[in-house]
Design a protein around this motif. Structure first.
Motif, mmCIF file in Angstrom:
data_model
loop_
_atom_site.group_PDB
_atom_site.id
_atom_site.type_symbol
_atom_site.label_atom_id
_atom_site.label_comp_id
_atom_site.label_asym_id
_atom_site.label_seq_id
_atom_site.Cartn_x
_atom_site.Cartn_y
_atom_site.Cartn_z
ATOM 1 N N UNK A 31 0.896 -1.170 0.000
ATOM 2 C CA UNK A 31 0.000 0.000 0.000
ATOM 3 C C UNK A 31 0.932 1.216 0.000
ATOM 4 N N UNK A 32 1.247 1.749 -1.169
ATOM 5 C CA UNK A 32 2.273 2.795 -1.266
ATOM 6 C C UNK A 32 1.778 4.193 -0.880
ATOM 7 N N UNK A 33 2.737 4.969 -0.438
ATOM 8 C CA UNK A 33 2.489 6.405 -0.208
ATOM 9 C C UNK A 33 3.453 7.240 -1.060
ATOM 10 N N UNK A 34 4.764 6.941 -0.937
ATOM 11 C CA UNK A 34 5.753 7.749 -1.664
ATOM 12 C C UNK A 34 6.867 6.851 -2.198
ATOM 13 N N UNK A 35 7.730 7.426 -3.020
ATOM 14 C CA UNK A 35 8.832 6.646 -3.594
ATOM 15 C C UNK A 35 10.155 7.002 -2.928
ATOM 16 N N UNK A 36 11.089 6.052 -2.948
ATOM 17 C CA UNK A 36 12.424 6.310 -2.385
ATOM 18 C C UNK A 36 13.329 6.922 -3.465
ATOM 19 N N UNK A 37 14.607 7.091 -3.125
ATOM 20 C CA UNK A 37 15.533 7.753 -4.068
ATOM 21 C C UNK A 37 15.710 6.989 -5.373
ATOM 22 N N UNK A 38 15.435 5.692 -5.321
ATOM 23 C CA UNK A 38 15.541 4.870 -6.556
ATOM 24 C C UNK A 38 14.227 4.829 -7.315
ATOM 25 N N UNK A 39 13.211 5.528 -6.793
ATOM 26 C CA UNK A 39 11.925 5.565 -7.493
ATOM 27 C C UNK A 39 10.998 4.410 -7.157
ATOM 28 N N UNK A 40 11.369 3.618 -6.106
ATOM 29 C CA UNK A 40 10.513 2.487 -5.726
ATOM 30 C C UNK A 40 9.505 2.911 -4.661
ATOM 31 N N UNK A 41 8.288 2.425 -4.800
ATOM 32 C CA UNK A 41 7.265 2.737 -3.807
ATOM 33 C C UNK A 41 7.596 2.123 -2.447
ATOM 34 N N UNK A 42 7.223 2.824 -1.368
ATOM 35 C CA UNK A 42 7.290 2.281 -0.006
ATOM 36 C C UNK A 42 6.057 1.403 0.232
ATOM 37 N N UNK A 43 5.908 0.906 1.457
ATOM 38 C CA UNK A 43 4.764 0.049 1.750
ATOM 39 C C UNK A 43 4.257 0.313 3.167
ATOM 40 N N UNK A 44 3.150 1.014 3.253
ATOM 41 C CA UNK A 44 2.578 1.325 4.574
ATOM 42 C C UNK A 44 1.941 0.104 5.228
ATOM 43 N N UNK A 45 1.776 -0.961 4.488
ATOM 44 C CA UNK A 45 1.196 -2.186 5.063
ATOM 45 C C UNK A 45 2.286 -3.137 5.548
ATOM 46 N N UNK A 46 3.540 -2.679 5.536
ATOM 47 C CA UNK A 46 4.650 -3.529 5.968
ATOM 48 C C UNK A 46 4.655 -3.605 7.492
ATOM 49 N N UNK A 47 4.131 -4.678 8.025
ATOM 50 C CA UNK A 47 3.967 -4.784 9.483
ATOM 51 C C UNK A 47 5.294 -5.104 10.177
ATOM 52 N N UNK A 48 6.357 -5.364 9.415
ATOM 53 C CA UNK A 48 7.653 -5.610 10.060
ATOM 54 C C UNK A 48 8.348 -4.290 10.389
ATOM 55 N N UNK A 49 7.808 -3.185 9.898
ATOM 56 C CA UNK A 49 8.426 -1.875 10.174
ATOM 57 C C UNK A 49 7.789 -1.230 11.394
ATOM 58 N N UNK A 50 8.562 -0.435 12.100
ATOM 59 C CA UNK A 50 8.069 0.194 13.333
ATOM 60 C C UNK A 50 7.375 1.517 13.007
ATOM 61 N N UNK A 51 6.196 1.434 12.402
ATOM 62 C CA UNK A 51 5.440 2.650 12.119
ATOM 63 C C UNK A 51 4.857 3.208 13.420
ATOM 64 N N UNK A 52 4.513 4.488 13.432
ATOM 65 C CA UNK A 52 3.745 5.047 14.546
ATOM 66 C C UNK A 52 2.299 4.571 14.420
ATOM 67 N N UNK A 53 1.467 4.766 15.481
ATOM 68 C CA UNK A 53 0.099 4.254 15.384
ATOM 69 C C UNK A 53 -0.664 4.736 14.159
#
Ligand code: GLY
Length: 384
Positions: A31-53
């Protein structure tokens, strides 16, 4: 609509179809929001990452990825788009279990996903999800101030009485819930919030406050805040767009003339401030330098202007359509990346004037750009 505009938008849509065919496959589990420096989408549904609530699965833009895919599905009939959109929608259902990070933006999250899915395919599971989200949104209503509370607690700020202009888009979910169930409560809450926004957010010149703070006990207005714009009293362009387009949503669902008039008032202010080259700054009242842009705000304003053109007599339409096309052409011809070097199309977006980072990609810029192209060609459904 002039033929040259339709032809241009069709050309842009052809590029969009080509780009989205590989972008959707490449990011099918994200579930992308923005791209990184290489132009690849991030993933807000990545539950292995320490997102805020509120910035993991609850992140307020999570509905736009599905929204883009549902528009492409409707256009092309390709089942793969529906599958990938539904994949994201079903992941987002987990937000209800977590509950704590959820905020008023459940409208932005579930209108372009669950409501779109239900409307386009009749999926009963999506209907339940959307009604659940609408009930949570209605639960944020403050009857004393007749507004919907925006955000949850922010360290150092008491946000119990904060309402923000963006919320006008969340009202779609409430209007839909009343239309779907026949229960007027959702529509009543939406309309009361829109009335409050008309009274307290719109300035006499047609510019708009981003945040208005009310006393949460008495409902009395305390003050406004600059929010994501340059400062108090400034004119955050995306917020102008949320208002211009947002009051039209309330007009479309209620037929109340004052909402249409307010949308026009904001539109006229915007048109008077759109630079000749069609490139939209982060704030219409920001200093000339640095020349931060917000292509996302640009696309929201353009979409609102095109929708407004549909609600006025023919003689008035060109004013809005021409202004929208000036913006869209600037985006499509100078701020769009059609290559395989970046997953996103629209470039040079800014989340907020005072953010340290500017000129990034944001999934909702692509959403509103593509939505606007469909409006120009007369295709697609009004999803809000
Ligand atoms: N709704 C928040 C934003 O437009 O960034």
């Amino acid at each position: 609509m002039r033929e040259e505009y339709v032809t241009w938008a069709e050309q842009m849509l052809e590029k969009t179809r080509e780009k989205m065919s590989w972008v959707s496959e490449k990011n099918r589990d994200k579930i992308p929001y923005t791209t990184d420096n290489e132009g690849n989408y991030d993933d807000r549904a990545d539950t292995t990452r320490a997102w805020n609530p509120d910035d993991g699965l609850n992140w307020w833009t999570n509905g736009f990825w599905g929204g883009i895919l549902w528009m492409l599905y409707q256009d092309t009939g390709e089942e793969a788009y529906a599958q990938i959109a539904r994949n994201a929608e079903y992941k987002m259902e987990q937000c209800f279990d977590g509950f704590y990070g959820l905020h008023h933006d459940v409208g932005f999250m579930f209108q372009p996903t669950a409501v779109a899915d239900y409307r386009l395919t009749g999926n009963e599971r999506s209907r339940k999800t959307a009604l659940h989200a609408a009930a949570l949104l209605a639960g944020r209503f403050n009857p004393a101030g007749r507004f919907i509370r925006a955000w949850n607690d922010i360290p150092g700020e008491d946000t119990r009485g904060w309402a923000i202009i963006d919320c006008l888009f969340n009202l779609s979910l409430l209007y839909w819930a009343s239309e779907e169930t026949g229960d007027p409560r959702f529509r009543q809450i939406a309309s009361m919030h829109a009335d409050t926004a008309m009274e307290h957010f719109i300035r006499p010149d047609g510019s708009v406050n981003h945040i208005v703070e009310f006393n949460p006990e008495t409902g009395e207005k305390i003050k406004s805040h600059g929010g994501q714009g340059y400062g108090e009293g400034s004119s955050w362009t995306r917020g102008q767009g949320w208002a211009l387009y947002g009051f039209l949503i309330s007009y479309r669902h209620t037929g109340k003339q004052a909402y249409l008039d307010t949308s026009k008032k904001v539109a006229h202010y915007c048109i008077a401030n759109i630079p000749q080259n069609g490139i939209i700054p982060v704030d219409f009242r920001q200093p000339h330098e640095p020349a931060w842009e917000d292509s996302c705000g640009a696309c929201v304003i353009a979409g609102g202007l095109l929708e407004l053109a549909k609600c006025v007599p023919e003689l008035e339409q060109d004013l809005y359509i021409d202004a929208a096309m000036r913006i869209l052409k600037a985006i499509g011809e100078t701020r769009a990346d059609w290559s395989r070097g970046c997953d996103a199309i629209v470039q040079n977006c800014s989340a907020a004037y005072h953010n340290p980072v500017h000129h990034i990609t944001m999934s909702y810029a692509d959403y509103y750009f593509i939505e606007a192209l469909y409006k120009v060609t007369g295709k697609g459904t009004f999803m809000w």
